[in-house]
Design a protein around this motif. Structure first.
Motif, PDB file in Angstrom:
ATOM      1  N   LEU A 107      42.219  73.626  73.293  1.00 10.50           N
ATOM      2  CA  LEU A 107      42.647  72.649  74.280  1.00 10.50           C
ATOM      3  C   LEU A 107      44.158  72.744  74.448  1.00 10.50           C
ATOM      4  CD1 LEU A 107      42.056  70.265  76.143  1.00 10.50           C
ATOM      5  CD2 LEU A 107      42.104  68.762  74.137  1.00 10.50           C
ATOM      6  N   GLU A 108      44.597  73.006  75.675  1.00  9.88           N
ATOM      7  CA  GLU A 108      46.011  73.209  75.967  1.00  9.88           C
ATOM      8  C   GLU A 108      46.635  71.977  76.628  1.00  9.88           C
ATOM      9  OE1 GLU A 108      46.358  76.706  78.339  1.00  9.88           O
ATOM     10  OE2 GLU A 108      45.161  77.943  76.984  1.00  9.88           O
ATOM     11  N   LYS A 109      47.983  71.931  76.570  1.00 11.31           N
ATOM     12  CA  LYS A 109      48.762  70.893  77.245  1.00 11.31           C
ATOM     13  C   LYS A 109      48.244  69.497  76.917  1.00 11.31           C
ATOM     14  CE  LYS A 109      49.638  74.083  81.086  1.00 11.31           C
ATOM     15  NZ  LYS A 109      49.446  74.337  82.539  1.00 11.31           N
ATOM     16  N   LEU A 110      48.223  69.182  75.635  1.00 18.21           N
ATOM     17  CA  LEU A 110      47.678  67.909  75.167  1.00 18.21           C
ATOM     18  C   LEU A 110      48.384  66.710  75.787  1.00 18.21           C
ATOM     19  CD1 LEU A 110      47.008  68.301  71.325  1.00 18.21           C
ATOM     20  CD2 LEU A 110      45.355  68.180  73.183  1.00 18.21           C
ATOM     21  N   THR A 111      47.616  65.686  76.077  1.00 18.51           N
ATOM     22  CA  THR A 111      48.141  64.412  76.551  1.00 18.51           C
ATOM     23  C   THR A 111      47.645  63.317  75.608  1.00 18.51           C
ATOM     24  OG1 THR A 111      46.250  63.828  77.952  1.00 18.51           O
ATOM     25  CG2 THR A 111      47.924  65.280  78.910  1.00 18.51           C
ATOM     26  N   VAL A 112      48.268  62.143  75.699  1.00 18.39           N
ATOM     27  CA  VAL A 112      47.835  61.033  74.850  1.00 18.39           C
ATOM     28  C   VAL A 112      46.406  60.622  75.196  1.00 18.39           C
ATOM     29  CG1 VAL A 112      50.150  60.168  74.407  1.00 18.39           C
ATOM     30  CG2 VAL A 112      48.919  59.395  76.446  1.00 18.39           C
ATOM     31  N   GLN A 113      45.961  60.901  76.425  1.00 16.91           N
ATOM     32  CA  GLN A 113      44.597  60.560  76.824  1.00 16.91           C
ATOM     33  C   GLN A 113      43.553  61.423  76.139  1.00 16.91           C
ATOM     34  OE1 GLN A 113      47.138  60.912  79.112  1.00 16.91           O
ATOM     35  NE2 GLN A 113      47.362  58.685  79.390  1.00 16.91           N
TER      36      GLN A 113
END
Length: 241
Positions: A107-113
């Motif tokens: 999983l790339e470009k992780l966000t808090v969501q």
């Protein structure tokens, strides 16, 4: 003729009753916002997963997955927020990938969501399995915990074990795949059974995975573990073959 028919039925039952289990690490996976993370998942006993259905999804979004693999390729059915951010990957340098039952998610470009529970679902013609793993997403600048110093024994260093993940026989010797406390997935390594000092680690693993190679009759390893997981005498990442 009747005996032949019965034999065919028995063989058919054996073939269709072959099953696998889906396995994920016990602890949560931790990564920073904006980074790329591997969310580990695999099947045991190891088998080629290229012909299986693999579905990563969140909450109750089974039909709107994070990633959907079927018929030998990743399908276009996907939750929109994960488009162009997901793929299947190797959970460690030792992994054989899909051919070895590794169905881990990249999983790339992780966000808090992205923080929360991910479901790893694998299905074959006659069996299926599912497990969930928690992803913890931290803010940039939060330092990762430093690996602990090794415990020193009379004959060398011993290292904390978080969990035993798998077992195998190699050259007539029983080995265990160890997830090390305080080290990342890239440091997981195979160690000889006699190097595992805490017999409770072995008991816990084989109770959960009775189908995996286990010790034959003979003396049990002696010694007590230190801390939650126990110790072994091999250094993390020292045996990666």
């Amino acid at each position: 003729m009747l005996s032949i028919f019965i034999a065919l039925l028995v063989n058919l039952f054996i073939e269709t009753s072959v099953s696998f289990s889906v396995v994920v690490p016990r602890d949560q996976t931790v990564a920073h916002v904006g980074s790329t993370v591997t969310v580990p998942c695999w099947i045991t006993p190891p088998e080629n997963a290229e012909a299986l259905e693999i579905r990563w999804y969140r909450h109750d979004q089974f039909s709107n997955p994070v990633l959907f693999y079927q018929h030998g390729k990743i399908q276009d059915v996907q939750e929109e927020s994960y488009r162009n951010r997901t793929s299947l990957t190797l959970w460690s340098d030792q992994s054989g990938g899909l051919k070895d039952g590794d169905v881990s998610l990249r999983l790339e470009k992780l966000t808090v969501q992205d923080e929360g529970v991910f479901h790893c679902y694998v299905s074959g013609e006659s069996t299926y399995g599912s497990e969930e793993i928690v992803l913890k997403v931290t803010e940039p600048g939060v330092a990762a915990a430093e690996p602990p110093l090794p415990l020193i024994l009379d004959d060398g260093a011993a290292y904390e074990v978080r969990e035993i993940l798998d077992s195998r026989r190699r050259g007539g010797q029983l080995e265990y795949l160890v997830d090390w406390e305080g080290y990342g997935p890239e440091e997981r390594s195979w160690v000889p059974r006699n190097d595992i000092l805490n017999p409770n680690l072995l008991h816990t693993f084989h109770a959960a995975h009775p189908d995996r190679p286990a010790p034959r009759r003979g003396p049990r390893p002696s010694g007590a573990g230190h801390g939650g997981g126990g110790t072994v005498t091999d250094k993390p990442g020292s045996n990666t073959h």
